[in-house]
Write an enzyme that holds these catalytic residues in place. Structure first.
Site, PDB file in Angstrom:
ATOM      1  CE1 TYR A  57      63.415  73.449  54.871  1.00 49.48           C
ATOM      2  CE2 TYR A  57      63.094  71.073  54.866  1.00 49.48           C
ATOM      3  CZ  TYR A  57      62.824  72.318  54.327  1.00 49.48           C
ATOM      4  OH  TYR A  57      61.990  72.442  53.245  1.00 49.48           O
ATOM      5  NE  ARG A 102      51.101  73.595  48.565  1.00 50.36           N
ATOM      6  CZ  ARG A 102      52.357  73.890  48.321  1.00 50.36           C
ATOM      7  NH1 ARG A 102      52.962  74.819  49.026  1.00 50.36           N
ATOM      8  NH2 ARG A 102      53.012  73.267  47.360  1.00 50.36           N
ATOM      9  CG  ASP A 120      55.889  70.242  58.037  1.00 50.50           C
ATOM     10  OD1 ASP A 120      55.535  70.868  57.025  1.00 50.50           O
ATOM     11  OD2 ASP A 120      57.062  70.260  58.475  1.00 50.50           O
ATOM     12  NE  ARG A 139      46.753  75.667  59.131  1.00 51.54           N
ATOM     13  CZ  ARG A 139      47.808  76.188  58.533  1.00 51.54           C
ATOM     14  NH1 ARG A 139      48.324  75.624  57.473  1.00 51.54           N
ATOM     15  NH2 ARG A 139      48.354  77.299  58.984  1.00 51.54           N
ATOM     16  NE  ARG A 197      54.258  70.401  49.508  1.00 48.50           N
ATOM     17  CZ  ARG A 197      55.247  71.146  49.049  1.00 48.50           C
ATOM     18  NH1 ARG A 197      55.097  71.842  47.932  1.00 48.50           N
ATOM     19  NH2 ARG A 197      56.386  71.233  49.699  1.00 48.50           N
TER      20      ARG A 197
END
Length: 354
Positions: free
Chosen positions: A149, A29, A74, A38, A25
């Site tokens: 998921y 973020r 993702d 973004r 990651r």
């Protein structure tokens, strides 16, 4: 120097001299430039825009000087590409509009075709041209985590619906995971054929399983993903969280490198795996906010423990938290590059003296 000669790939192949470093990651973020790039763009939409993917993937390479870039995407992208109705909800994660829980539901899982993700080919091609000697890591979700998921309809604390279906309806489970394995393999194949130098398969939630359930119901499907990539001379990393009791099985699925979270010292992880695997990890991400002298000592401890393995890639034991200070990550990279070779070289001698 080309990616095939890099320290990162040498570590994957268990013949390193230094200690390469990247962060799961890292592309995203925690970086202010990521949020600026973004702004006003949804997560999944951003993954379908090659110029934006290229920019975001390159940001941590520019800022930190890490030894590998990780493709910005993702694990839900291939599911969206075949028409599964889903969204990434801020603060929650992936949410599936219609969970898959019956054989009839499987009709929605069609095969992934390269043309479905032409934007991936375009972005990877751009990136390889920009990165030069820095390898690009492609990635995908492993069948169990993706199935979780789809069955739960989103994130779960106990994966009760997933485990119940896995045990109660093994035939349905096998069909579901076979289709997901083929989906992930195609997603990785497209990245490799466009120029990715290494791939990582994330089985983030496999640590919720017993070793027996993993070996019986999950390992064959992860192995199916890796088997479909066997024709490529590309190292394969396999990672999950809470998988200390599954490490041997993670390696057996077809990995060259096994990612280890922060719960187990790398020396012990390597002992469990044996000499045929490199390791990746495993600084606890929660420690990134500790005072630098304390954190620096932990970084050194990870390197020293990793020296027991025939190959070691420094990383966190999970992804970079959104609250991480980029300057701290930069200091870690500098420390690993500056002190890593000597720490790795001297650690076996120190262990023998004890």
């Amino acid at each position: 120097m080309s990616p095939t000669e890099s320290e990162f790939l040498a570590a994957c192949r268990r013949r390193q001299t230094g200690v390469p470093v990247w962060f799961m990651r890292q592309a995203g973020r925690a970086l202010p430039e990521y949020h600026k790039a973004r702004a006003g763009i949804g997560m999944l939409e951003s993954c379908e825009r090659p110029d934006l993917v290229t920019e975001i993937t390159l940001q941590p390479v520019r800022r930190y000087g890490v030894d590998a870039a990780v493709y910005y995407s993702d694990i839900m992208v291939p599911l969206r590409a075949i028409g599964i109705d889903l969204e990434i909800v801020s603060g929650t994660g992936p949410v599936i509009a219609e969970p898959i829980r019956s054989r009839a539901d499987l009709d929605r899982l069609r095969p992934l075709e390269p043309g479905d993700i032409s934007y991936v080919t375009e972005a990877v091609t751009q990136l390889v041209g920009e990165l030069g000697r820095t390898p690009l890591i492609g990635f995908a979700g492993a069948p169990f985590t993706m199935a979780s998921y789809l069955i739960e309809g989103g994130p779960s604390k106990d994966y009760a619906k997933t485990k119940s279906l896995m045990v109660a309806e093994p035939a349905l489970w096998d069909v579901l995971c076979t289709r997901l394995a083929d989906l992930s393999a195609m997603f990785l194949r497209v990245q490799i054929e466009a120029g990715a130098s290494v791939v990582q398969l994330f089985d983030s939630w496999a640590g919720s399983l017993s070793a027996a359930d993993y070996e019986r119901s999950v390992l064959p499907h992860s192995a199916r993903v890796f088997a479909q990539l066997a024709e490529f001379d590309v190292p394969r990393i396999h990672f999950g969280v809470g998988t200390g009791e599954l490490l041997r099985l993670f390696g057996a699925a077809g990995a060259d490198v096994v990612g280890v979270d922060w719960r187990l010292p790398l020396a012990e992880a390597s002992r469990r795996l044996g000499p045929d695997y490199a390791v990746q990890g495993n600084l606890d991400p929660a420690l990134l906010s500790a005072p630098w002298p304390v954190l620096a000592d932990r970084v050194r401890s990870v390197i020293t423990s990793g020296a027991a393995a025939p190959g070691h890639i420094f990383n966190l034991g999970h992804g970079v938290p959104p609250t991480a200070d980029p300057d701290v990550l930069a200091r870690i990279v500098d420390l690993v590059h500056g002190e890593g070779p000597a720490l790795r070289a001297t650690a076996p001698a120190l262990a023998g003296a004890n």
